[in-house]
Write a protein that holds these residues in place. Sequence first.
Motif, short mmCIF file in Angstrom:
data_model
loop_
_atom_site.label_atom_id
_atom_site.label_comp_id
_atom_site.label_asym_id
_atom_site.label_seq_id
_atom_site.Cartn_x
_atom_site.Cartn_y
_atom_site.Cartn_z
N VAL A 53 32.08 -17.40 -12.40
CA VAL A 53 31.73 -17.30 -13.82
C VAL A 53 31.66 -18.73 -14.35
O VAL A 53 32.67 -19.43 -14.39
CB VAL A 53 32.78 -16.49 -14.60
N GLN A 54 30.46 -19.13 -14.69
CA GLN A 54 30.23 -20.52 -15.13
C GLN A 54 30.77 -21.52 -14.11
O GLN A 54 31.41 -22.52 -14.45
CB GLN A 54 30.87 -20.75 -16.50
N GLY A 55 30.52 -21.20 -12.85
CA GLY A 55 30.88 -22.10 -11.77
C GLY A 55 32.33 -22.08 -11.33
O GLY A 55 32.75 -22.92 -10.52
N ARG A 56 33.12 -21.15 -11.85
CA ARG A 56 34.55 -21.09 -11.49
C ARG A 56 34.95 -19.65 -11.20
O ARG A 56 34.18 -18.72 -11.45
CB ARG A 56 35.41 -21.64 -12.63
N ALA A 57 36.15 -19.50 -10.68
CA ALA A 57 36.68 -18.16 -10.42
C ALA A 57 36.93 -17.44 -11.75
O ALA A 57 37.27 -18.08 -12.75
CB ALA A 57 37.98 -18.25 -9.63
N PRO A 58 36.75 -16.14 -11.79
CA PRO A 58 37.02 -15.40 -13.02
C PRO A 58 38.48 -15.55 -13.47
O PRO A 58 39.40 -15.55 -12.65
CB PRO A 58 36.72 -13.94 -12.64
N LYS A 59 38.66 -15.66 -14.78
CA LYS A 59 40.01 -15.71 -15.36
C LYS A 59 40.33 -14.35 -15.98
O LYS A 59 39.63 -13.91 -16.89
CB LYS A 59 40.11 -16.80 -16.44
N ILE A 60 41.38 -13.72 -15.49
CA ILE A 60 41.77 -12.39 -15.95
C ILE A 60 43.14 -12.48 -16.61
O ILE A 60 44.10 -12.99 -16.01
CB ILE A 60 41.83 -11.37 -14.80
N GLY A 61 43.25 -11.99 -17.82
CA GLY A 61 44.54 -11.93 -18.49
C GLY A 61 45.17 -10.56 -18.31
O GLY A 61 44.48 -9.54 -18.29
N LEU A 62 46.49 -10.52 -18.16
CA LEU A 62 47.22 -9.26 -17.96
C LEU A 62 48.40 -9.23 -18.92
O LEU A 62 49.26 -10.11 -18.89
CB LEU A 62 47.69 -9.16 -16.51
N VAL A 63 48.42 -8.21 -19.79
CA VAL A 63 49.46 -8.10 -20.82
C VAL A 63 50.21 -6.77 -20.63
O VAL A 63 49.78 -5.74 -21.15
CB VAL A 63 48.87 -8.18 -22.24
N PRO A 64 51.33 -6.77 -19.89
CA PRO A 64 52.11 -5.53 -19.70
C PRO A 64 52.99 -5.26 -20.91
O PRO A 64 53.13 -6.11 -21.80
CB PRO A 64 52.95 -5.85 -18.46
N TYR A 114 38.95 -16.32 -21.63
CA TYR A 114 39.17 -15.49 -20.44
C TYR A 114 37.94 -14.59 -20.24
O TYR A 114 37.18 -14.32 -21.18
CB TYR A 114 40.43 -14.65 -20.59
N ASP A 115 37.78 -14.13 -19.01
CA ASP A 115 36.58 -13.35 -18.69
C ASP A 115 36.81 -11.85 -18.76
O ASP A 115 35.86 -11.07 -18.85
CB ASP A 115 36.10 -13.74 -17.29
N ALA A 116 38.05 -11.41 -18.71
CA ALA A 116 38.42 -10.01 -18.89
C ALA A 116 39.92 -9.95 -19.15
O ALA A 116 40.67 -10.87 -18.77
CB ALA A 116 38.05 -9.16 -17.68
N ILE A 117 40.35 -8.88 -19.82
CA ILE A 117 41.76 -8.72 -20.17
C ILE A 117 42.20 -7.31 -19.80
O ILE A 117 41.49 -6.34 -20.06
CB ILE A 117 42.00 -8.95 -21.68
N CYS A 309 32.39 -10.15 -13.84
CA CYS A 309 31.23 -10.57 -13.05
C CYS A 309 29.94 -9.89 -13.51
O CYS A 309 28.93 -9.95 -12.81
CB CYS A 309 31.47 -10.29 -11.56
N LYS A 310 30.02 -9.21 -14.68
CA LYS A 310 28.86 -8.54 -15.28
C LYS A 310 28.34 -7.39 -14.43
O LYS A 310 27.15 -7.06 -14.44
CB LYS A 310 27.72 -9.53 -15.55
N ARG A 311 29.26 -6.76 -13.71
CA ARG A 311 28.91 -5.56 -12.95
C ARG A 311 29.46 -4.33 -13.68
O ARG A 311 30.45 -4.44 -14.40
CB ARG A 311 29.49 -5.63 -11.53
N PRO A 312 28.86 -3.18 -13.48
CA PRO A 312 29.37 -1.98 -14.16
C PRO A 312 30.72 -1.56 -13.58
O PRO A 312 31.02 -1.79 -12.40
CB PRO A 312 28.30 -0.93 -13.88
N ALA A 313 31.52 -0.93 -14.43
CA ALA A 313 32.80 -0.37 -14.00
C ALA A 313 32.94 1.02 -14.63
O ALA A 313 32.39 1.26 -15.72
CB ALA A 313 33.96 -1.26 -14.44
N PRO A 314 33.63 1.93 -13.98
CA PRO A 314 33.78 3.28 -14.56
C PRO A 314 34.47 3.23 -15.93
O PRO A 314 35.33 2.39 -16.17
CB PRO A 314 34.66 4.01 -13.54
#
Length: 338
Positions: A53-64, A114-117, A309-314
Motif C-alpha cells: 500500500v503506497q509502497g509499504r506493507a499494510p498497516k492494520i490497527g487492532l482495538v480489543p 492506517y489501512d484498515a482497523i 489491499c482493495k480486494r473484496p471481503a465478505p
Amino acid sequence: MMRRTVTAAVALGLLLTATTACDVQARKEIAAEKKATEQGPPPPQRIAQACKVQGRAPKIGLVPINLQALFFNQINTGAKAVAAKAGAQVQVVNGNDDSTTQANAIDDMVAGHYDAIIVDAVDTEGIKPAIRRAKDAGIPVVAVDATVDDPAVSTQVGTANAEGGRQLADALLKISGGKGDIGVVGALNSTIQNERQKGFSDQVTAHGMKIKNVVDGRNIQENAQTAAENLLTGNPDLPYAYATGEPALIGLAAAVVSQQRTKDLQVVGWDLSSQAVDGLKAGWIKGVVQQNTFQFGYDAMNAAIDLACKRPAPKDVPVPTQIVTPANVGDYLYYLEK
C-alpha cells in the motif's frame, strides 16, 4: 500368626499394585493434557495475499475490549499469526473496557493513515461515530466478536451471542428439569454479554425456571468475583448460576470454591480458563460455550488485509461456537494458551 502375616502381605501387595496403576493412569492423563495444551489451536486455513500500500506493507490497527482476558489475547494471537504470514504490520491498542478509549484509538489510527482497523467494541452503539469517521476517511473497519449493526462496518466477524445463551439454557434445562432459581453474573456495560444474558434468561424462564438475581461484574475479574461472592452469600440455597463471559465465570468459580458450594451449586457459562477447566473436571461446571477465538483473529485479519489491499471481503463471517462439557474438556485445552 503366619497365615495372618501372609494375608496382610497379599493385601499390601494388592494395594501397592492398585496405587501404582492409579499413579500410572494419572501420569498418562497429565501427559495427554500437557500435549493437548501445547499443541495449540488449528492453524489458519487461509492467509490473505500480501500486497503493498503506497509502497509499504499494510498497516492494520487492532482495538480489543481489554488485554486482561485470555479471550481477547487469543483473538490478538490469531490476528498476528495471519499478519506475520501475510507481511502486514499490526498495532494493538488496549480498549481498557471503555468505549471512549476505543473511539480515541480509532481516531488516532485514522490520523495515522492506517489501512484498515479491527475493533471488538465495548459499546456497539457508542463506537459507531468513530467507525463512521474512519469510513469517511477511506479506512475500512472490521468488527470482531461484538456485532456493530452499521453500514460503516465493512466486515463483521463473530458468533450469535443470544443463540449461545439459549444453548446453555437448554443444557441447564435438561439438568434441572425446568425447575429452580438461577443467579446470573453478568457485565451490564457489555452489549455482547447483555445479548447472552437475554438469550439465556428468555429461554429458561419460558420453560419454568426463575432468574433469582443478576449481579454486575463489569467484565472485570475482581469485580465479578466480589459480585459473585455477594450473590452466593445472599442466596445460600441457590442451586444454579450462569456467567456471561470469561471474567464473570472466573469470578463466579472463585466464589463457588471459596464458599465451598461445589457440592450444591451447578454452573454454566462462557469462555474457557484454567478455573473453568478445573470446574468442568470436578463436575460442578456443567457446560461452557467456547467461541473459536483464534478463528476470530484469523478471519478478522484476513478481511482487514483484503480490504486494505482493495480486494473484496465478505460482509459477514460467522464463526461457530463449541460446547465444552466435563466429558469433552480434554479436547479443548489448547484454549488455555494465549
